[in-house]
Design a protein around this motif. Structure first.
Motif, PDB file in Angstrom:
ATOM      1  N   ASP A 127      -0.703  14.531   4.606  1.00 51.25           N
ATOM      2  CA  ASP A 127      -1.509  15.183   3.590  1.00 51.25           C
ATOM      3  C   ASP A 127      -2.904  14.847   3.505  1.00 51.25           C
ATOM      4  N   LEU A 128      -3.120  13.696   3.667  1.00 52.72           N
ATOM      5  CA  LEU A 128      -4.558  13.130   3.447  1.00 52.72           C
ATOM      6  C   LEU A 128      -5.185  12.786   4.755  1.00 52.72           C
ATOM      7  N   THR A 129      -4.551  13.053   5.879  1.00 55.55           N
ATOM      8  CA  THR A 129      -5.181  12.703   7.213  1.00 55.55           C
ATOM      9  C   THR A 129      -5.315  14.378   7.902  1.00 55.55           C
ATOM     10  N   THR A 130      -4.423  14.929   8.189  1.00 61.19           N
ATOM     11  CA  THR A 130      -4.351  16.086   8.986  1.00 61.19           C
ATOM     12  C   THR A 130      -3.960  17.395   8.136  1.00 61.19           C
TER      13      THR A 130
ATOM     14  N   PHE B 149      -1.328  11.518  17.368  1.00 62.96           N
ATOM     15  CA  PHE B 149      -1.528   9.999  17.435  1.00 62.96           C
ATOM     16  C   PHE B 149      -2.092   9.340  16.149  1.00 62.96           C
ATOM     17  N   VAL B 150      -2.959   9.994  15.433  1.00 67.56           N
ATOM     18  CA  VAL B 150      -3.355   9.426  14.035  1.00 67.56           C
ATOM     19  C   VAL B 150      -2.257   9.489  12.966  1.00 67.56           C
ATOM     20  N   VAL B 151      -1.616  10.438  12.927  1.00 66.28           N
ATOM     21  CA  VAL B 151      -0.406  10.291  11.859  1.00 66.28           C
ATOM     22  C   VAL B 151       0.789   9.060  12.201  1.00 66.28           C
ATOM     23  N   VAL B 152       0.973   9.154  13.643  1.00 65.40           N
ATOM     24  CA  VAL B 152       1.908   8.243  13.957  1.00 65.40           C
ATOM     25  C   VAL B 152       1.402   6.784  13.834  1.00 65.40           C
ATOM     26  N   LEU B 153       0.211   6.605  14.421  1.00 65.69           N
ATOM     27  CA  LEU B 153      -0.201   5.422  14.053  1.00 65.69           C
ATOM     28  C   LEU B 153      -0.284   4.750  12.599  1.00 65.69           C
ATOM     29  N   ILE B 154      -0.643   5.389  11.658  1.00 65.57           N
ATOM     30  CA  ILE B 154      -0.950   5.232  10.243  1.00 65.57           C
ATOM     31  C   ILE B 154       0.502   4.980   9.697  1.00 65.57           C
ATOM     32  N   SER B 155       1.699   6.013  10.148  1.00 64.74           N
ATOM     33  CA  SER B 155       2.985   5.700   9.603  1.00 64.74           C
ATOM     34  C   SER B 155       3.454   4.511  10.194  1.00 64.74           C
ATOM     35  N   VAL B 156       3.170   4.279  11.431  1.00 65.83           N
ATOM     36  CA  VAL B 156       3.747   2.881  11.895  1.00 65.83           C
ATOM     37  C   VAL B 156       3.178   1.595  11.184  1.00 65.83           C
ATOM     38  N   TRP B 157       2.008   1.703  10.816  1.00 69.20           N
ATOM     39  CA  TRP B 157       1.256   0.484  10.429  1.00 69.20           C
ATOM     40  C   TRP B 157       1.888   0.389   9.067  1.00 69.20           C
ATOM     41  N   LYS B 158       2.125   1.443   8.390  1.00 66.57           N
ATOM     42  CA  LYS B 158       2.742   1.380   6.763  1.00 66.57           C
ATOM     43  C   LYS B 158       3.989   0.791   6.885  1.00 66.57           C
ATOM     44  N   GLN B 159       4.803   1.062   7.645  1.00 67.63           N
ATOM     45  CA  GLN B 159       6.143   0.427   7.580  1.00 67.63           C
ATOM     46  C   GLN B 159       6.328  -0.763   8.468  1.00 67.63           C
TER      47      GLN B 159
ATOM     48  N   ILE C  11       0.748  -1.394   0.140  1.00 69.42           N
ATOM     49  CA  ILE C  11      -0.086   0.167  -0.102  1.00 69.42           C
ATOM     50  C   ILE C  11       0.907   1.126   0.032  1.00 69.42           C
ATOM     51  N   ALA C  12       0.699   2.250  -0.896  1.00 70.07           N
ATOM     52  CA  ALA C  12       1.467   3.220  -0.893  1.00 70.07           C
ATOM     53  C   ALA C  12       0.834   4.337  -0.004  1.00 70.07           C
ATOM     54  N   PRO C  13       1.612   5.150   0.631  1.00 72.96           N
ATOM     55  CA  PRO C  13       1.466   6.121   1.773  1.00 72.96           C
ATOM     56  C   PRO C  13       0.372   6.889   1.598  1.00 72.96           C
ATOM     57  N   PRO C  14       0.175   7.356   0.523  1.00 68.49           N
ATOM     58  CA  PRO C  14      -1.010   8.172   0.147  1.00 68.49           C
ATOM     59  C   PRO C  14      -2.261   7.361   0.430  1.00 68.49           C
ATOM     60  N   ALA C  15      -2.224   6.116  -0.177  1.00 63.54           N
ATOM     61  CA  ALA C  15      -3.281   5.140   0.237  1.00 63.54           C
ATOM     62  C   ALA C  15      -3.634   4.864   1.631  1.00 63.54           C
ATOM     63  N   ALA C  16      -2.427   4.804   2.191  1.00 59.93           N
ATOM     64  CA  ALA C  16      -2.827   4.478   3.756  1.00 59.93           C
ATOM     65  C   ALA C  16      -3.185   5.737   4.273  1.00 59.93           C
ATOM     66  N   GLY C  17      -2.970   6.805   3.958  1.00 60.95           N
ATOM     67  CA  GLY C  17      -3.458   8.116   4.712  1.00 60.95           C
ATOM     68  C   GLY C  17      -4.950   8.316   4.246  1.00 60.95           C
ATOM     69  N   LEU C  18      -5.250   7.912   3.065  1.00 62.64           N
ATOM     70  CA  LEU C  18      -6.713   8.023   2.707  1.00 62.64           C
ATOM     71  C   LEU C  18      -7.704   6.874   3.641  1.00 62.64           C
ATOM     72  N   VAL C  19      -7.057   5.658   3.843  1.00 60.03           N
ATOM     73  CA  VAL C  19      -7.610   4.733   4.708  1.00 60.03           C
ATOM     74  C   VAL C  19      -7.764   5.147   6.087  1.00 60.03           C
ATOM     75  N   GLY C  20      -6.728   5.836   6.638  1.00 56.11           N
ATOM     76  CA  GLY C  20      -6.669   6.474   7.837  1.00 56.11           C
ATOM     77  C   GLY C  20      -7.587   7.489   8.153  1.00 56.11           C
ATOM     78  N   SER C  21      -7.785   8.294   7.235  1.00 56.95           N
ATOM     79  CA  SER C  21      -8.603   9.681   7.280  1.00 56.95           C
ATOM     80  C   SER C  21     -10.148   9.011   7.165  1.00 56.95           C
ATOM     81  N   LEU C  22     -10.444   7.952   6.520  1.00 58.21           N
ATOM     82  CA  LEU C  22     -11.915   7.432   6.553  1.00 58.21           C
ATOM     83  C   LEU C  22     -12.134   6.773   7.975  1.00 58.21           C
ATOM     84  N   LEU C  23     -10.937   5.885   8.383  1.00 55.55           N
ATOM     85  CA  LEU C  23     -11.208   5.426   9.554  1.00 55.55           C
ATOM     86  C   LEU C  23     -11.476   6.215  11.070  1.00 55.55           C
ATOM     87  N   PHE C  24     -10.759   7.464  10.855  1.00 52.26           N
ATOM     88  CA  PHE C  24     -10.785   8.469  11.715  1.00 52.26           C
ATOM     89  C   PHE C  24     -11.878   9.519  11.477  1.00 52.26           C
TER      90      PHE C  24
END
Length: 252
Positions: A193-196, A117-127, A75-88
């Motif tokens: 960019d896609l979450t906050t 918390f949101v950007v750290v959680l999504i970034s950690v999940w992606k990596q 999953i690309a980081p922008p896609a991960a950010g989009l998923v995170g923005s929808l979940l939160f």
């Protein structure tokens, strides 16, 4: 200095650099970037190592565990950010509703701590998946004779891990430390960019995202160019520190 349309330019010497370094907002951005990078690197490495150790002990269905833990790497980081923005999302996010159902007043659109918390959680999940792959490969590369000798000499599993297994993973850990730091500095742009979008009130603005905000959104081409040079020098210094001091503690 150049105008927003590139029609005129004026030589101002080092004024762009002095303006950037004297800006309190830029200083806070530097501090947040260091804090954010440390959190992402620490948690992504720690959780990946924990999962790798657990999966390495699994004999039945190990392939299924590996597949579930590796798929997020595609999953690309922008896609991960989009998923995170929808979940939160405060409107329909399942994680947003779940956290607030526990009694927390959670809203990352208005609270800086929640947004971090949101950007750290999504970034950690992606990596997490790429770190898991390398740690698992490192664990499986340890000779069976060494592991058997370690079990005889040190029957306590936790002590055996920190005194025998983890030192043998030092080259892998150092490599992942470098790439995770680079990831936190540069590749988390899409997540933010896609979450906050760097908010609220700039609480999640990293150095890379500030360059984008000032250069592309604010049309401050001279200031953003100066920030790019400062960021390059900063990363060079950080890399030198990693290889000069951290690498000395690595035994190959």
């Amino acid at each position: 200095m150049e105008d927003a349309f590139g029609l005129s330019s004026e030589f101002v010497g080092l004024r762009n650099f002095t303006d950037v370094l004297e800006d309190p907002e830029y200083v806070s951005t530097v501090l947040f970037t260091l804090f954010f990078s440390a959190l992402v690197t620490f948690f992504s490495l720690s959780l990946a190592l924990l999962l790798a150790v657990q999966v390495n002990e699994v004999l039945t269905g190990a392939g299924v565990y590996k597949t579930f833990l590796m798929w997020a790497y595609a999953i690309a980081p922008p896609a991960a950010g989009l998923v995170g923005s929808l979940l939160f999302s405060p409107l329909m996010g399942d994680l947003y509703n779940g956290i607030n159902a526990l009694g927390f007043d959670f809203n990352h659109t208005r609270d800086g701590s929640d947004s971090i918390f949101v950007v750290v959680l999504i970034s950690v999940w992606k990596q997490l998946s790429i770190n898991f792959i390398f740690f698992l490969s490192g664990l499986q590369g340890i000779p069976a004779s060494v592991q058997e000798a370690a079990r005889i000499d040190c029957p306590v599993s936790i002590k055996r891990f920190w005194t025998v297994t983890f030192p043998l993973l030092a080259p892998t850990t150092f490599f992942l430390l470098v790439i995770n730091t680079t990831y936190a500095f540069f590749e988390t742009f899409g997540v933010i960019d896609l979450t906050t979008r760097g908010g609220p009130a700039g609480s999640t603005t990293t150095l890379v995202y500030k360059i984008y905000q000032d250069g592309f959104l604010g049309a401050d081409l001279g200031g953003s160019a100066a920030q790019s040079v400062i960021l390059m020098l900063f990363v060079i210094c950080l890399t030198i520190i990693q290889f000069r001091y951290v690498d000395k503690k690595v035994h190959y």
